[in-house]
Structures are given as C-alpha cells and as structure tokens.
Motif scaffolding. Structure first.
Motif, mmCIF file in Angstrom:
data_model
loop_
_atom_site.group_PDB
_atom_site.id
_atom_site.type_symbol
_atom_site.label_atom_id
_atom_site.label_comp_id
_atom_site.label_asym_id
_atom_site.label_seq_id
_atom_site.Cartn_x
_atom_site.Cartn_y
_atom_site.Cartn_z
ATOM 1 N N SER A 1 62.486 79.731 57.462
ATOM 2 C CA SER A 1 61.740 78.548 57.923
ATOM 3 C C SER A 1 62.341 77.268 57.364
ATOM 4 O O SER A 1 62.409 76.245 58.057
ATOM 5 N N SER A 2 62.775 77.305 56.098
ATOM 6 C CA SER A 2 63.428 76.132 55.498
ATOM 7 C C SER A 2 64.694 75.776 56.257
ATOM 8 O O SER A 2 64.940 74.603 56.576
ATOM 9 N N VAL A 3 65.513 76.789 56.531
ATOM 10 C CA VAL A 3 66.767 76.561 57.256
ATOM 11 C C VAL A 3 66.489 75.998 58.649
ATOM 12 O O VAL A 3 67.096 75.015 59.077
ATOM 13 N N LEU A 4 65.533 76.609 59.357
ATOM 14 C CA LEU A 4 65.214 76.168 60.715
ATOM 15 C C LEU A 4 64.629 74.750 60.731
ATOM 16 O O LEU A 4 64.905 73.967 61.641
ATOM 17 N N SER A 5 63.824 74.423 59.716
ATOM 18 C CA SER A 5 63.236 73.075 59.676
ATOM 19 C C SER A 5 64.311 72.026 59.438
ATOM 20 O O SER A 5 64.226 70.909 59.962
ATOM 21 N N PHE A 6 65.357 72.365 58.661
ATOM 22 C CA PHE A 6 66.454 71.411 58.465
ATOM 23 C C PHE A 6 67.302 71.296 59.728
ATOM 24 O O PHE A 6 67.725 70.192 60.103
ATOM 25 N N VAL A 7 67.562 72.435 60.401
ATOM 26 C CA VAL A 7 68.293 72.391 61.674
ATOM 27 C C VAL A 7 67.514 71.542 62.685
ATOM 28 O O VAL A 7 68.094 70.754 63.435
#
Length: 420
Positions: free
Chosen positions: A290-296
């Motif tokens: 979720s962290s990675v996707l929120s930054f993307v």
C-alpha cells in the motif's frame, strides 16, 4: 514516575517528550541552518556539506553504536551520549558566540556534533523500546511516537520560518541549547522497568554472534530489507518535490512547504485517530505494498493534474500527499513494532544498527540512480516508478517465506519460529 501536578509522567511519556524536543530541534535547525549558511556563504555547498557529513557519520558509527548498546545497555549509553552532546554543543555555542567570528564554522561544528550523536540516540532508543516497553504496549507507543515525530518536526519548521527574519543568529543557538536541555532533562527521567530488564548486560549473551542468529533465521534479513522500503519511499518523495515545483509552479517554495505539511498532517491525523480509537493493526505485507502504491499514485497525480482545472491542481496534489503520509506511517509503525520483537535482548542494539544500515543501502541506491540517470523531472519520475517496481519485487521472497500475514512468525528464546 515523576508527578507534574496531578498527572504522573511514566518513562515512556518522558521518552515521547524527549522525542518531541529532539525532532522540534531537527526541524528548526534544518531550516535555520540552511538559511544562515546560504546567506553567509552565498551558495548551498556549506549546507550540502553538513547533510552529506550527517549521512557519513550515521553509516560509520551506527554499527559501533549497536555493539556498545548490546554490551553496556541502552539506557546507559543513551544518557552518556546525551550528556556529551549537551556539553559539546554548549561549548560550541559559547566559543562560536565569543571567539569565532565566522558563524559558518560554528554551524558546521554544531552539525557535526549532532551527526555524531544521532546514531547512538537512534540505536539506544530502538533498543530501549524493545526491552523496556512491554509487547502489548509497544504498538500504541510507536503510534504516539510517529504522531509526536511528525508534529514536532512540522512545528520546528514553522517556528524557524516565523523567527528567522526577526531574530539574530545568536538566538538560534540559544533556542537550540534550550531544546537540547529539555531533551536531556526528559531522557534523565526515563527509567528502566525492572520487570522487563531481562538480563540486559550479560556479557556471555553479548558475545553471541549476530551473524549466527541471522544465519539461523534468514527471514530476518528479508524483514530488515522490506522494512526499509518505507524510508526509501519517503526519500524519493522529498527528492521529487523541488524539481517538480520548479518545473510546474515556478519554483515557489511555499508549494513545497504545503506539500510537506500535508504529508505530515496525513500522518498526524491518521495516527491520532488510530490511537484515540485504540485501533490495532497486525503487520502484513499489504501495508508495504500500500505504501508503494500510494507513492506511485502520488507520482501519477503530479502529472495527471496538468490536464485538469488549475483551480483543482494543488488540492488534488495535497490530498495525494496526505494519503501517502498516512499509509507510509501505518507501515513504518507496524514494521517498527515487529522488528522491536526480533532477537534476544543482547542483540537489540545490533539489530537496530542493521535496520539503519538497510535504510542507508536503499537510500544510497536511490541517490546514485538519480545522479546517474536523472536529467529532467520526467525522467526522474519514470526512474522512481521503476525503483518502486524493484521495491515491490523485494517483497516477494518474504511473501513466499512467511505468507501474507507476519502473524505466522513469533520469537522465543532468540530464535525466529514459524507457526505450523
């Protein structure tokens, strides 16, 4: 406990006060020293030198700090290092005020002292939480700590912005020493919980090889690397702001300040809500994803808003920054709580130093990528997207070893065990 009025301050609360004072100081000095060094030297080299110096000292000293913590105890090293910090900083301010004519030298020396202290503080703090704060209270403490961290840094930045144009440089040093005194006073009120002491200083346990523990528990290495992903994302977030604002908002620094503020507000509001409602999150790998996707998503929003109404551009970016701040904080709190339970008491300091080393390795990878391959804001964004893909792929080995939920792992007698 220390009583203030009718309220009793426990050791964890004093540690939170110390965290507030130190992060307020860091936020304040980040802006204050940056502006003063730029005004006095006419460029950014001096400020960049202090930032690079901080990274170098952290990398060189954190493993040494971890060994000292495991050998002599977290609280002893924490108090000794803060005493040395206060004395050294006070002497620097005294000589800088009365005997050193160029304030640039005083600031660089002050920054070096803080940089030398930081690895000892971080490792000791991590170890103290692991040893003396009970398992059932640890997640709540980490949430409150994340709340205090973001709020204090934000307050420090705002305080510097308000004061720098109306006060002298000497007052900046005086404020810094006051915050350091509050920091030291708070730490000296932190006590050991004897019920949770667990033979902190047994040298026969200290001599156990950390690498033997990691060899027997290879999944720990994967945990340390995956836990570092959130900090790599935050680093990329900070790196992308200046060139983006320069390209699309005419370099207005107020826009950078607003985006940073909403990132912090997202983290502050989320952690406050979770703590107020006593919501507990068990660590799972979906948090990192979720962290990675929120930054993307944040990267996508930065460029997608160019095709919508100018009135909506900034609000959408600020909302994306707040969501990223909330989700990355959720993940960091969950991972910190999990990592603080890994290994025996005699390994906590070295485990903390390994965590910081993993973060430094990922950040070095990102910085080297930017310097070697980034030529424009568009190329930087594409690069960061591919870096995010690499970071997401790093989760797969841990997923295969442990499954989606980290609840399948638990610690007993210094060995990482899998629930059958």
């Amino acid at each position: 406990m220390v009583a203030i009025g009718n309220y009793k301050f426990s050791s964890p609360n004093w540690l939170l006060v110390a965290t507030a004072a130190f992060e307020l100081l860091r936020g304040f000095l980040l802006i204050a020293f940056g502006k003063i060094l730029y005004d006095e030297s006419g460029g950014v080299f001096a400020f960049a030198f202090t930032l690079v110096g901080e990274v170098v000292f952290v990398i060189l000293l954190q493993n040494f700090a971890g060994n000292l913590v495991d050998r002599f105890g977290a609280l002893k090293l924490l108090l000794l290092s803060v005493n040395i910090l206060i004395v050294a900083s006070s002497l620097t301010v005294f000589f800088g005020t009365f005997y050193i004519s160029n304030i640039v030298y005083s600031i660089i020396l002050f920054s070096i002292i803080l940089s030398v202290f930081k690895p000892f503080y971080r490792v000791s703090r991590f170890s103290y939480i692991s040893i003396y704060i009970s398992t059932e209270d640890r997640e709540s403490f980490n949430r409150r700590s994340a709340f205090v961290f973001q709020l204090s840094q934000l307050t420090g930045v705002i305080l510097a912005g308000l004061l720098l144009d109306v006060v002298s440089y000497k007052l900046v040093f005086i404020i810094s020493i006051f915050l350091l005194m509050l920091f030291g006073f708070s730490l000296h009120n932190v006590k050991r919980n004897e019920e949770l002491k667990k033979n902190e200083n047994m040298l026969d346990l200290y001599r156990e090889n950390l690498f033997l523990f990691l060899l027997n528990n290879k999944v720990v290495v994967m945990c340390l690397l995956v836990a570092a992903i959130d900090f790599a994302l935050i680093n990329m977030f900070n790196l992308i702001l200046a060139p983006y604002v320069d390209s699309y908002f005419d370099g207005r620094t107020i826009i950078i300040a607003l985006i940073d503020t909403f990132f912090a507000l997202g983290a502050i509001v989320f952690t406050f809500f979770c703590e107020r409602k006593k919501i507990s999150f068990k660590l799972n790998l979906g948090m990192t994803i979720s962290s990675v996707l929120s930054f993307v998503t944040f990267l996508f929003v930065l460029f997608a808003v160019q095709y919508i109404s100018s009135f909506l551009k900034l609000p959408v970016i600020l909302l994306a920054a707040a969501v990223f701040g909330a989700l990355v904080t959720l993940s960091t709190v969950a991972w910190n709580t999990f990592l603080q339970g890994l290994g025996g008491v005699h390994l906590k300091g070295r485990m903390a130093s390994l965590k910081l080393t993993a973060i430094a390795i990922l950040n070095a990878f990102i910085l080297s990528s930017v310097m070697n391959y980034s030529v424009s804001i568009q190329s930087t964004s594409i690069l960061f997207f591919f870096v995010c893909c690499v970071l997401a792929i790093m989760v797969i080995p841990l997923w295969k070893a442990c499954g989606y939920s980290m609840d399948r792992l638990y610690i007993r007698d210094d060995q990482l065990m899998a629930v059958k």
